[in-house]
Scaffold this motif. Structure first.
Motif, PDB file in Angstrom:
ATOM      1  N   ASP A 280       0.833  -1.214   0.000  1.00  0.00           N
ATOM      2  CA  ASP A 280       0.000   0.000   0.000  1.00  0.00           C
ATOM      3  C   ASP A 280       0.865   1.261   0.000  1.00  0.00           C
ATOM      4  O   ASP A 280       0.558   2.231  -0.695  1.00  0.00           O
ATOM      5  N   TYR A 282       3.890   1.512  -1.182  1.00  0.00           N
ATOM      6  CA  TYR A 282       4.507   1.548  -2.519  1.00  0.00           C
ATOM      7  C   TYR A 282       3.526   2.193  -3.510  1.00  0.00           C
ATOM      8  O   TYR A 282       3.872   3.095  -4.270  1.00  0.00           O
TER       9      TYR A 282
ATOM     10  N   ALA B  95      -1.926  -0.579 -10.702  1.00  0.00           N
ATOM     11  CA  ALA B  95      -1.715  -1.991 -10.395  1.00  0.00           C
ATOM     12  C   ALA B  95      -0.240  -2.282 -10.173  1.00  0.00           C
ATOM     13  O   ALA B  95       0.626  -1.674 -10.786  1.00  0.00           O
ATOM     14  N   ALA B  96       0.020  -3.215  -9.275  1.00  0.00           N
ATOM     15  CA  ALA B  96       1.366  -3.792  -9.131  1.00  0.00           C
ATOM     16  C   ALA B  96       1.413  -5.004 -10.053  1.00  0.00           C
ATOM     17  O   ALA B  96       0.675  -5.974  -9.846  1.00  0.00           O
ATOM     18  N   PHE B  99       7.096  -8.193 -11.873  1.00  0.00           N
ATOM     19  CA  PHE B  99       8.352  -7.877 -12.553  1.00  0.00           C
ATOM     20  C   PHE B  99       8.252  -6.618 -13.418  1.00  0.00           C
ATOM     21  O   PHE B  99       8.905  -6.495 -14.443  1.00  0.00           O
ATOM     22  N   PHE B 100       7.408  -5.692 -13.014  1.00  0.00           N
ATOM     23  CA  PHE B 100       7.338  -4.388 -13.665  1.00  0.00           C
ATOM     24  C   PHE B 100       7.246  -3.324 -12.572  1.00  0.00           C
ATOM     25  O   PHE B 100       6.459  -3.455 -11.641  1.00  0.00           O
ATOM     26  N   GLY B 101       8.056  -2.276 -12.699  1.00  0.00           N
ATOM     27  CA  GLY B 101       8.035  -1.213 -11.711  1.00  0.00           C
ATOM     28  C   GLY B 101       9.412  -0.943 -11.159  1.00  0.00           C
ATOM     29  O   GLY B 101      10.381  -1.654 -11.467  1.00  0.00           O
ATOM     30  N   MET B 103      10.500  -0.894  -7.917  1.00  0.00           N
ATOM     31  CA  MET B 103      10.956  -1.524  -6.678  1.00  0.00           C
ATOM     32  C   MET B 103      10.904  -3.038  -6.789  1.00  0.00           C
ATOM     33  O   MET B 103      10.775  -3.744  -5.778  1.00  0.00           O
ATOM     34  N   THR B 104      11.008  -3.518  -8.009  1.00  0.00           N
ATOM     35  CA  THR B 104      11.045  -4.959  -8.253  1.00  0.00           C
ATOM     36  C   THR B 104      12.106  -5.247  -9.298  1.00  0.00           C
ATOM     37  O   THR B 104      12.464  -4.362 -10.090  1.00  0.00           O
ATOM     38  N   GLN B 113      14.791 -13.349  -7.600  1.00  0.00           N
ATOM     39  CA  GLN B 113      13.758 -13.296  -6.563  1.00  0.00           C
ATOM     40  C   GLN B 113      12.344 -13.484  -7.122  1.00  0.00           C
ATOM     41  O   GLN B 113      12.078 -13.260  -8.289  1.00  0.00           O
ATOM     42  N   GLN B 114      11.462 -13.923  -6.225  1.00  0.00           N
ATOM     43  CA  GLN B 114      10.060 -14.076  -6.570  1.00  0.00           C
ATOM     44  C   GLN B 114       9.430 -12.716  -6.824  1.00  0.00           C
ATOM     45  O   GLN B 114       9.887 -11.700  -6.306  1.00  0.00           O
ATOM     46  N   ALA B 115       8.347 -12.713  -7.588  1.00  0.00           N
ATOM     47  CA  ALA B 115       7.609 -11.477  -7.853  1.00  0.00           C
ATOM     48  C   ALA B 115       6.972 -10.949  -6.571  1.00  0.00           C
ATOM     49  O   ALA B 115       6.673 -11.704  -5.649  1.00  0.00           O
ATOM     50  N   LEU B 116       6.756  -9.647  -6.540  1.00  0.00           N
ATOM     51  CA  LEU B 116       5.974  -9.035  -5.464  1.00  0.00           C
ATOM     52  C   LEU B 116       4.522  -9.510  -5.570  1.00  0.00           C
ATOM     53  O   LEU B 116       4.087  -9.937  -6.629  1.00  0.00           O
ATOM     54  N   PRO B 117       3.783  -9.411  -4.480  1.00  0.00           N
ATOM     55  CA  PRO B 117       2.351  -9.735  -4.569  1.00  0.00           C
ATOM     56  C   PRO B 117       1.672  -8.832  -5.594  1.00  0.00           C
ATOM     57  O   PRO B 117       2.014  -7.653  -5.723  1.00  0.00           O
ATOM     58  N   ARG B 137      -5.332  -1.611   0.124  1.00  0.00           N
ATOM     59  CA  ARG B 137      -5.794  -2.967  -0.186  1.00  0.00           C
ATOM     60  C   ARG B 137      -5.373  -3.946   0.898  1.00  0.00           C
ATOM     61  O   ARG B 137      -5.906  -5.042   0.979  1.00  0.00           O
ATOM     62  N   PHE B 138      -4.401  -3.565   1.695  1.00  0.00           N
ATOM     63  CA  PHE B 138      -3.905  -4.480   2.726  1.00  0.00           C
ATOM     64  C   PHE B 138      -4.152  -3.885   4.120  1.00  0.00           C
ATOM     65  O   PHE B 138      -3.465  -4.219   5.072  1.00  0.00           O
ATOM     66  N   CYS B 213       5.675   2.460  -8.901  1.00  0.00           N
ATOM     67  CA  CYS B 213       5.214   1.078  -9.103  1.00  0.00           C
ATOM     68  C   CYS B 213       5.013   0.773 -10.577  1.00  0.00           C
ATOM     69  O   CYS B 213       4.653  -0.347 -10.935  1.00  0.00           O
TER      70      CYS B 213
END
Lengths: 332, 332, 332, 332
Positions: A280, A282, B95-96, B99-101, B103-104, B113-117, B137-138, B213
């Motif tokens: 959030d 971010y 949207a997050a 693998f785009f943005g 901070m990823t 590394q794994q993708a962010l949520p 959202r969280f 993001c």
């Protein structure tokens, strides 16, 4: 309020963060009135002083300090509030130095091309008008620019027993060269060694973002600083606060890494301030952050990520330390 | 004043700069009223729409255009004045995306590394209050942010017969993703092909600097654009002008190169505006330039170098074209 | 074995990947005998030809092709095996071009410095000794260097309807400028469009890693190429195979991203070859990978990550396609 | 020949370049027999030792030294010839450490993603076969790799009163992490302080180029070193020489800057060796230089630029010091 005045002798100038004995011990809550020499070490006093001939490059960016803050331990947070900055001379200077600056090859972006022409510019301070005067060196253009004093350098001793040149911006603050460090700004730095050992210097009478040619309107400065200590809670990277903004300064290379550092630290700060999940934070910062470049000329490039407070509900970073320092400074 | 209205059919959406036939021919001086789809191609309409499931990544950032400007030839300068931007829907989305943005890890900064949520945020537009509403959202955090419409994308066909994705910012403009392109801004772009073939799109209801993001508050947009042509004088990189600022947008990687590009083009522009030697312009800009980051997420990163006009004597870039467009727009 | 000979007319030279109609259709398994012009487009024929005066910079790096491979569909893998490379002229040339190369500022690393001096070097080919002769232009030094022919450029049409200059290295291959593409090397490229539309060019009689000044010993080339098709299994980035090495070429900016791309693709390839978990592949490659730089001068920088086969048990990438091509080439 | 044996007590380990008192004074021409602890400080002894739990990150990469070389003054050149490297343990270890390494986000390339899984690999040394054994941790794959001992770290005290972590590669050498520093290599370093204060450490039983995961096959090492002094002639960046190669190591960020540094220093070295104009050297190196990456994981990334001597007439760098050291070492 405890207060300390300090104007270093030339022999007391310090050219590193870390590695120097403290010049004074101060208690948290002390008001310091400090004088600092300009970044050229006073080697340039007229347009006829050519940097490569008059500067001793081993002795650049002299610091005033370091000061030992009583009670400061690794993991604590030092709060350095800039109360006032007043030019200590009636003129400042800027210079194009061979192979130094943002629009030339350097010792790092090492190329085969010849150096740019050298030149020095001297800006007269008009105290009444609060301006500094630009005069072209290769033509007749003149313009008076607003006087906007700032400190290029605010830092503490590094971690890991490192000693770094006063030209370096890093986690420990240092030569961040951002116009955001001006009267009214509080700088929060993580403490790495007992006593924190902070110093300041590199007064700029004004500076553009990026500090393109590598030197601002450099000048000796009278700085009034209110210092305080927060136990624990050391931020990973320098956090800044004004009445209007929360800010982070990230410093690394390439410049996208400086931004990433500052952005990540701001995500964490927003998590603390508003109890936000990092996804959030971010998202929210993606829509509200400002991101002015500070410098593209130092051993690390510095980028500021900042957020305007008025967009958000009231929040009290470090338990309201900035507001508290502001009010103490106002009643000094 | 000639005027043209155009709302593309879905089949008319264009996803590149260059490589597409013009949808219309317009004369210099024409006022265009244009509708553009959002960057997600309308694939996201609720927080339940997850980017990786609903987006067809071959069809992102649809452009409205290209328009063939009569008389435009390589070496000319296209002036695209943004008269007005009005959200075409009552909500925008961000949207997050895996693998785009900024901070990823990405397809370029390729890590293990794994993708962010994944998550989607929908911002309701409050037309009366002129805000867009953020909802965590969280968690439960909510805040209304000022509506500040801008265009992520304004571009012409590239040189050298290249065709570039509409996600790319470059010399030809394109997906610069800077909040500086808003109502009141004139964008000057060098013409590379006959007719210039400009298009616009990627409406943002608001965006922070950096577009951290990778997506702003994306939304369909009603844009009013006044287009004109200057024979010759093509700038090397996009120049922007508002009533208050001169600006350059540089786009490359690493980010210091984007800044270098923008800074060099501004030095040249200042040379033109004030008959300054480039060393004087370099020095002067070192003390006055602002340098906000535009995006750190696109195939090239974009940095803006900008100078406040009020610091300087009056100067008339491109013979006062911006002022002229402003006044024509005001009397339409 | 089907075979095709092709020497393009000047009017058939192609300067892009994508955007051009195929010059021929070939079936998988075809042996092509191709002639390609040098990267200067034959504009430089003596040391007196100065690049900025004789080169038309719109027409650099002419490609021979594109060839439509029958049956090739997006997602397939094109295997281009270099059977033989023979200089088509008795001399090659290299030039220092203003603001192009690794040790000068460029249009991207945009600085204020003056251009380096221009100069052209012509290398005579000694066919018997298999050398090319360097002669200093600013002194008397001479040295004969081994002739080691390679192709700077092997590529297919890009994805997403893009058309890219033949100077660009990318996912689609292109101007990778690595000495690894020589006789005996198989290049595996993912197919993006029907027919793949591959082309080759940019013959180098020899080149150092980095291609420091931006140009190798450039020369027209007679290339013998055996092309084949693997259904599906498109690699994300170019994979190369010789009898001795598996290799990946990553191309981006900054250069650490090129390395990251190549390293990640090699981790994936090792996962396929030896059924390794990606953490085990990451660890193993940390101890065995070689990482020569290919070029630091093109619009993207290219880095090779390579692994010596002899360190590992036998493994058959793409079902042994390289070995198969080698044996077919040997018996042609 | 003077000779010195030294195995530091744990309390004598040093974690910086600069900032430590010398453990011994040695005369130029001394043969040193040194033992160094592994980079993990012996915290990892089995695959069950997880880095984040057992490592004290304040104490990484312990150095053996520093040694005060008699007569060494700023501006001189220290020649450190590696005579022999023998593993001091029967096993080495490598580990995936959270947020450290080339294929993960780090404190600099700061992203929001979760850390990679942690794991430790232990490699048994087979002295007879001269191999180290890889065993997969997430599967069954095993392979024996050649034992190729090297030193990750060779450095002197920095200039400017700086003290740097032993994890840093820089002008002063340091943690260059290149496989080129092995038995038979001479490292030439500029002296910055009286006595030079050199140290070595970070033994690797083998390492791939790039040192992808951030750790090689780390192991305690018995090093035999022959040190000598050249008055004056300090190179700007570390120069390496073997019987077969001249080499430079450049270390900075982004990685293209590391290459630029190394390339420029090699141009200068070639100017000295063959009396070449820098444009001729630039051209010649464009066709002959090799450019393997050393590391993409340290605070600075290191790139090697190297040239095969056999391509050139005989030349005697530093008056043949390398050859001389070789012959002295052979007759010890």
């Amino acid at each position: 309020m405890d207060s300390v005045e300090f104007r270093p002798e030339r022999s007391q100038y310090v050219y590193t963060f870390g590695g120097a004995d403290p010049v004074k011990r101060v208690r948290p809550g002390t008001l310091l009135t400090l004088w600092s020499e300009d970044a050229f070490n006073h080697a340039i006093t007229s347009v006829n002083d050519v940097a490569s001939q008059v500067i001793d490059f081993r002795y650049l960016n002299p610091q005033t300090g370091p000061f030992y803050v009583e009670g400061a331990e690794p993991g604590d947070t030092l709060a350095i509030h800039v109360v006032d900055l007043v030019p200590a001379r009636s003129w400042g200077a800027s210079a194009a130095i061979p192979f130094f600056g943002g629009m030339t090859s350097t010792d790092r972006t090492a190329l085969l091309q010849q150096a740019l022409p050298e030149a020095t510019w001297v800006y007269e301070v008009d105290t009444a008008a609060r301006t500094v005067g630009f005069q072209a060196r290769f033509g007749d253009f003149e313009v008076a620019l607003p006087l906007e004093p700032m400190l290029g350098t605010v830092g503490v001793a590094p971690a890991g027993h490192e000693v770094r040149s006063s030209l370096v911006p890093e986690r420990f603050g240092g030569n961040m060269d951002t116009p955001e460090i001006k009267a009214g700004t509080t700088v929060f730095l993580g403490v790495n060694v007992e006593g924190a050992l902070f110093s300041i210097g590199d007064g700029h009478y004004r500076q553009g973002e990026g500090e393109a040619c590598g030197t601002a309107v450099e000048g000796a400065m009278n700085s009034t600083i209110l210092v305080d200590l927060i136990k624990g809670r050391a931020p990973l990277w320098p956090r800044l606060e004004t009445d209007d903004y929360w800010m982070i300064v990230g410093s690394s290379r390439p410049m996208e890494d400086s931004w990433r550092i500052a952005q990540l630290e701001m995500i964490r700060w927003f998590g603390e301030l508003f109890d936000l999940h990092e996804m959030d934070a971010y998202q929210l910062l993606s829509q509200v952050a400002e991101a002015p470049i500070a410098n593209v000329v130092d051993p690390n490039y510095s980028v500021v990520v900042k957020v305007r407070k008025s967009l958000f509900p009231a929040a009290h970073a470090f338990d309201g330390m900035h507001r508290d320092l502001r009010s103490r400074a106002a009643t000094r």
